[in-house]
Design a protein around this motif. Structure first.
Motif, PDB file in Angstrom:
ATOM      1  N   UNK A  51      -5.292  -4.703   5.739  1.00 50.87           N
ATOM      2  CA  UNK A  51      -4.614  -3.733   6.600  1.00 50.87           C
ATOM      3  C   UNK A  51      -3.241  -4.249   7.027  1.00 50.87           C
ATOM      4  N   UNK A  52      -3.199  -5.517   7.427  1.00 49.50           N
ATOM      5  CA  UNK A  52      -1.946  -6.098   7.938  1.00 49.50           C
ATOM      6  C   UNK A  52      -0.836  -6.040   6.897  1.00 49.50           C
ATOM      7  N   UNK A  53      -1.177  -6.337   5.647  1.00 48.87           N
ATOM      8  CA  UNK A  53      -0.171  -6.379   4.591  1.00 48.87           C
ATOM      9  C   UNK A  53      -0.166  -5.130   3.724  1.00 48.87           C
ATOM     10  N   UNK A  54      -0.968  -4.143   4.102  1.00 47.71           N
ATOM     11  CA  UNK A  54      -1.030  -2.864   3.388  1.00 47.71           C
ATOM     12  C   UNK A  54      -1.242  -3.097   1.891  1.00 47.71           C
ATOM     13  N   UNK A  55      -2.244  -3.886   1.583  1.00 46.44           N
ATOM     14  CA  UNK A  55      -2.553  -4.223   0.207  1.00 46.44           C
ATOM     15  C   UNK A  55      -3.781  -3.444  -0.255  1.00 46.44           C
ATOM     16  N   UNK A  56      -3.599  -2.606  -1.259  1.00 44.96           N
ATOM     17  CA  UNK A  56      -4.664  -1.769  -1.813  1.00 44.96           C
ATOM     18  C   UNK A  56      -5.333  -0.940  -0.713  1.00 44.96           C
ATOM     19  N   UNK A  57      -4.491  -0.284   0.093  1.00 45.38           N
ATOM     20  CA  UNK A  57      -4.979   0.566   1.183  1.00 45.38           C
ATOM     21  C   UNK A  57      -4.575   2.016   0.941  1.00 45.38           C
ATOM     22  N   UNK A  58      -5.424   2.911   1.397  1.00 45.55           N
ATOM     23  CA  UNK A  58      -5.139   4.342   1.405  1.00 45.55           C
ATOM     24  C   UNK A  58      -5.205   4.784   2.859  1.00 45.55           C
ATOM     25  N   UNK A  59      -4.086   4.610   3.553  1.00 49.72           N
ATOM     26  CA  UNK A  59      -4.085   4.821   5.002  1.00 49.72           C
ATOM     27  C   UNK A  59      -4.853   3.704   5.672  1.00 49.72           C
ATOM     28  N   UNK A  60      -5.899   4.047   6.432  1.00 49.24           N
ATOM     29  CA  UNK A  60      -6.733   3.054   7.090  1.00 49.24           C
ATOM     30  C   UNK A  60      -7.961   2.682   6.260  1.00 49.24           C
ATOM     31  N   UNK A  61      -8.109   3.316   5.096  1.00 49.50           N
ATOM     32  CA  UNK A  61      -9.277   3.083   4.255  1.00 49.50           C
ATOM     33  C   UNK A  61      -8.887   2.303   2.996  1.00 49.50           C
ATOM     34  N   UNK A  62      -9.836   1.564   2.427  1.00 48.52           N
ATOM     35  CA  UNK A  62      -9.530   0.800   1.218  1.00 48.52           C
ATOM     36  C   UNK A  62      -9.347   1.715   0.013  1.00 48.52           C
TER      37      UNK A  62
END
Length: 510
Positions: free
Chosen positions: A159-170
């Motif tokens: 979450x912190x680095x927005x790595x492989x995220x779709x908004x707040x979900x993985x």
């Protein structure tokens, strides 16, 4: 202000802000020292890898116009000790300030604090600008919590680095694809040949011999194949993402007699000496995934990212949270000596022969070889974690204490009592057979427990559970195995204990 800046052998980060402009008042100091070659007996390829990388780094700084003082291991005026080296350079050249980058090993951190206190000039330190966390990030994240669960730390990092995220979900709907990362490799798909970075290291090998440096392991001087420059590290990263990533996750836990490296990246040395950064490695891999999403499944990428963004940063955080007490932990009270065959590879157990032989030949083994073969056997034979630590720290080219001791004393040996792992990572021969072909053609039968031709792992496994049952009786993750142990009849357990005792007392006969 005339300033002396120290660079340690695992701080070879050309991207660091220190080096972005040339300062005529700054001199950079690097030294190959017996202090570092001798605190544990290292693999010959590890010593050569570090020294070549240091020399290449110093040359790169010089080519950029920086002033560099470099001591080779055999230089007559090399004091071979960090404290004497720094104090002598400060006095000799009348430096007005001393600066260093924060070390990643506790012993060096303490030594440099002591050195700076003794200097009569101003001193300061800077971050290495390598890791994605600070020393205390993990400690602060888990403040007030009883368990230091890696998965929650890993999710925070995603979450912190927005790595492989779709908004707040993985991305893909799952945080973790670990269950997809346990396939046995049976010869297909084909594994590309390792990248050829081979160089002749005969000259530096002779320097080490003349200096009297004592090492372990084997080397082919004309075929040294580890990256020792940033460009080579990036070349290896590029090769991994284009050729190996596509199947990495599937077979990251696999074991095979014909393939030493399988689909593993072999980037750990380049990363751990900081020639390349974890962020650029992660970015490169994800970029490749974006280009080939129709070919590369998300499980391949997530399995790799988890090791670097999650596990690597997590282990470093554990190290700085728990040191120095961590290096003395022996929660299971294990005190047996490490079998001699760990230093020779001469054993009839096929899995250990291959894993240890590879370690001696390559200064490398992948994580399952380390955890579930060599580490598993050491724990089942109730080996003193001090001896296990010394072996792992010395034999692997990527082993620096912050990452070695947490994986060894914590994950592998459960000597920390459950700080890192919620249960001991032990298994019988069944797991090793399931993950590879090591059991095929072995002297021992992986299906038998107590006969002379039975795989030693089987009796050792049940003997270990029996010997430590009071420790694990309330561990919820051990409940099933404790119940199975309780159902074994007395006669069978007597045979298991007898067989295990014989193996432990005479390990080189098995």
């Amino acid at each position: 202000m005339k300033t002396l800046r120290l660079i340690l052998g695992d701080q070879l980060n050309l991207q660091h802000s220190w080096f972005q402009e040339v300062n005529p008042d700054c001199v950079y100091l690097l030294a190959e020292m017996r202090q570092e070659t001798d605190y544990v007996k290292h693999h010959i390829q590890k010593v050569i890898g570090f020294f070549l990388a240091m020399r290449s780094f110093a040359d790169a700084l010089k080519s950029q116009g920086h002033q560099v003082v470099y001591y080779k291991i055999g230089d007559e005026d090399n004091p071979q000790n960090l404290e004497e080296l720094i104090s002598r350079e400060v006095d000799k050249h009348r430096f007005e300030k001393f600066e260093y980058l924060l070390p990643d090993e506790y012993r060096l951190d303490q030594q440099l604090k002591k050195i700076t206190q003794s200097l009569k000039i101003e001193s300061s330190h800077r971050d290495t600008e390598h890791f994605l966390t600070e020393r205390d990030t993990l400690k602060d994240f888990f403040k007030g919590k009883k368990q230091l669960v890696m998965e929650s730390f890993y999710r925070m990092m995603r979450k912190k680095y927005d790595i492989m995220m779709d908004g707040e979900e993985p991305e893909g709907g799952q945080w973790n694809y670990d269950k997809s990362n346990r396939k046995k490799w049976k010869g297909d798909p084909a594994i590309p040949a390792e990248l050829d970075l081979r160089k002749d290291v005969s000259a530096i090998l002779e320097e080490l011999r003349e200096a009297g440096v004592s090492t372990i392991g084997n080397i082919e001087p004309s075929l040294f194949n580890w990256p020792t420059t940033r460009d080579e590290g990036l070349e290896l990263l590029n090769y991994f993402k284009k050729n190996l990533l596509i199947h990495f996750g599937d077979f990251q836990d696999a074991l095979h007699t014909d393939e030493k490296f399988l689909f593993h990246s072999r980037l750990s040395f380049a990363m751990n000496v900081k020639m390349i950064s974890p962020k650029e490695v992660i970015d490169a891999v994800i970029s490749q995934y974006r280009e080939q999403e129709e070919k590369i499944h998300i499980s391949q990428v997530e399995g790799f990212v988890r090791q670097i963004l999650g596990w690597r940063e997590y282990m470093r955080g554990i190290y700085w949270k728990e040191m120095p007490a961590y290096q003395k932990k022996n929660a299971l009270g294990n005190h047996n000596p490490l079998p001699d065959f760990y230093w020779t590879g001469q054993t009839k157990m096929n899995c250990l022969k291959h894993s240890i032989g590879q370690s001696l030949d390559e200064a490398y083994a992948h994580h399952i070889q380390r955890l579930m073969v060599t580490g598993n056997y050491a724990l089942l034979t109730q080996t003193d974690p001090d001896e296990v630590d010394a072996w792992y720290l010395g034999i692997y080219i990527d082993a620096i204490e912050w990452v070695e001791i947490t994986n060894t004393r914590g994950m592998s040996q459960f000597a920390d009592g459950g700080i890192v792992a919620t249960k001991p990572y032990v298994s019988s021969a069944n797991y090793i057979n399931k993950m590879g072909n090591y059991c095929s053609g072995c002297t021992y039968d992986h299906n038998k427990k107590t006969s002379e031709d039975a795989c030693p792992f089987n009796a050792l496994y049940w003997n270990f559970l029996d010997a430590k049952k009071e420790v694990f009786k309330d561990n919820p993750r051990m409940g099933m195995m404790m119940n199975l142990l309780a159902k074994k009849d007395k006669k069978e357990m007597d045979q298991i204990r007898k067989r295990a005792r014989k193996i432990i007392e005479h390990p080189d006969q098995f």
